[in-house]
Motif scaffolding. Structure first.
Motif, short mmCIF file in Angstrom:
data_model
loop_
_atom_site.label_atom_id
_atom_site.label_comp_id
_atom_site.label_asym_id
_atom_site.label_seq_id
_atom_site.Cartn_x
_atom_site.Cartn_y
_atom_site.Cartn_z
N VAL A 21 0.86 -1.18 0.00
CA VAL A 21 0.00 0.00 0.00
C VAL A 21 0.89 1.22 0.00
O VAL A 21 2.06 1.17 0.35
N VAL A 23 1.22 5.50 0.91
CA VAL A 23 0.75 6.73 1.51
C VAL A 23 1.57 7.84 0.89
O VAL A 23 2.80 7.82 0.95
N ALA A 55 -13.31 8.81 2.15
CA ALA A 55 -13.13 7.80 1.10
C ALA A 55 -14.45 7.46 0.42
O ALA A 55 -14.46 7.02 -0.74
N SER A 61 -7.80 12.63 1.66
CA SER A 61 -6.55 13.27 2.03
C SER A 61 -6.71 13.89 3.41
O SER A 61 -7.83 14.05 3.90
N SER A 94 -4.91 2.85 4.86
CA SER A 94 -5.06 2.91 3.41
C SER A 94 -5.48 1.56 2.86
O SER A 94 -6.35 1.46 1.99
N GLU A 95 -4.89 0.49 3.39
CA GLU A 95 -5.22 -0.85 2.94
C GLU A 95 -6.66 -1.21 3.29
O GLU A 95 -7.38 -1.82 2.49
N LYS A 99 -7.97 2.63 -0.64
CA LYS A 99 -7.60 3.84 -1.36
C LYS A 99 -6.34 4.45 -0.75
O LYS A 99 -6.13 4.37 0.46
N GLU A 100 -5.55 5.04 -1.60
CA GLU A 100 -4.37 5.76 -1.14
C GLU A 100 -4.77 6.96 -0.30
O GLU A 100 -5.70 7.68 -0.63
N ILE A 101 -4.08 7.17 0.83
CA ILE A 101 -4.30 8.34 1.67
C ILE A 101 -3.21 9.36 1.36
O ILE A 101 -2.02 9.07 1.49
#
Length: 330
Positions: A21, A23, A55, A61, A94-95, A99-101
């Protein structure tokens, strides 16, 4: 245009449960993302709820304001999360989110004097956010004059989604509802209530440090200890704890941990953190990093009438830790 100061690496790549993942730290704007606003000092379950809400609206973010205590003249205090642990926590979140943070780091001094209207303009024009998520008690702008109602009115004018997340509370037997907040976590740690802190955080409370040589008293008593120095974050109250020690090689060991001044050993000693790792028979681990995850407060630190009495109590403490690790003690 407000100057943005970024001091983190741009990317963190982490592996959690076999899944890679990422970040990301933004260097300029949060363009198009759903920005979570808050202090994010403890990275507790309430902060995770903000990111979950974000999300559901789009790419999440979070805004991290650095240097707030120094600018406001607050008394320095150790953080609740070791700076080196933040990427791993956010990576796990994030995992979970899938979604990517993105983390936007800005020096507090650059936005401190902005009035509420100018702060909102900063979000819209400089950061180009795609939406905002805040807690119900969120305040913003110079002297905290902006409130949630003003934020919602501004968002409606610009056609941006805003979600206000109610404060989470934890039902604790015998204590009622406890707000999930950084202040409550600090108070719990000050009382040695590491189990309550864990409930509020959503994970065991962790300290990190470096193993250094002690005076060998633990070994003389039959319980050699790893002495932990250079602890980067807040220590729980003095006392004896059941914890899990994670060594630099990734191995984990149940440990009886004493935080305090060892009054049965000497009259004038500096505060120390000492961990006896149950069943550990490995090699030299001096100068290596060690993490301690606290699970239960066993007893207060006290002075014993003799070293033999102390030795007997340590044996009892270790047995309680063993029972805790085996799941036979709540």
């Amino acid at each position: 245009m407000v100057a943005l100061a970024v001091t983190y690496p741009r990317w963190y790549t982490l592996v959690h449960r076999g899944v890679s993942v990422m970040v990301r730290v933004l260097s300029g704007s949060a363009a198009g993302t759903i920005l979570c606003l808050g202090k994010f000092d403890a990275l507790h379950r309430g902060h995770q709820a903000l990111l979950q809400a974000a999300a559901e609206l789009g790419p999440p973010s979070m805004l991290h304001l650095s240097g707030m205590a120094e600018v406001l003249g607050w008394e320095p205090r150790p953080p609740l999360v070791c700076p080196g642990e933040r990427p791993a926590i956010l990576g796990k979140w994030s995992e979970v989110l899938g979604k990517e943070i993105c983390v936007l780091r800005i020096a507090f001094a650059t936005v401190r004097t902005l009035c509420a209207d100018d702060f909102l303009a900063f979000l819209h024009k400089d950061l180009q956010v795609g939406g905002v998520v805040v807690g119900e008690d969120f305040r913003f702008g110079h002297q905290r004059r902006g409130d949630v109602a003003q934020l919602q009115s501004w968002a409606e004018k610009h056609g941006l989604p805003v979600q206000v997340v109610p404060m989470l509370q934890e039902e604790v037997p015998g204590r009622g509802l406890i707000p999930i907040s950084s202040s409550c976590i600090r108070r719990a740690l000050e009382q040695g209530e590491v189990d309550l802190a864990a409930h509020l955080l959503g994970r065991a409370y962790r300290i990190t440090g470096r193993i250094v040589r002690g005076d060998g008293r633990g070994r003389e008593l039959g319980f050699p200890t790893a002495n932990v120095a250079d602890v980067a974050n807040m220590l729980p109250a003095n006392g004896v704890y059941a914890a899990q020690a994670v060594l630099a090689d990734g191995t984990s060991w149940w440990a009886a941990v004493n935080i305090g001044y060892l009054p049965s050993i000497a009259q004038q000693r500096q505060l120390s953190v000492e961990a006896h790792l149950l069943d550990y028979s490995g090699g030299d681990i001096y100068d290596q990093a060690m993490r301690l995850d606290f699970h239960a407060h066993l007893r207060a630190e006290r002075r014993f009438s003799s070293l033999e009495a102390l030795r007997q109590q340590i044996a009892i403490d270790c047995q309680r830790v063993r029972e805790f690790g085996n799941g036979t003690r709540p």
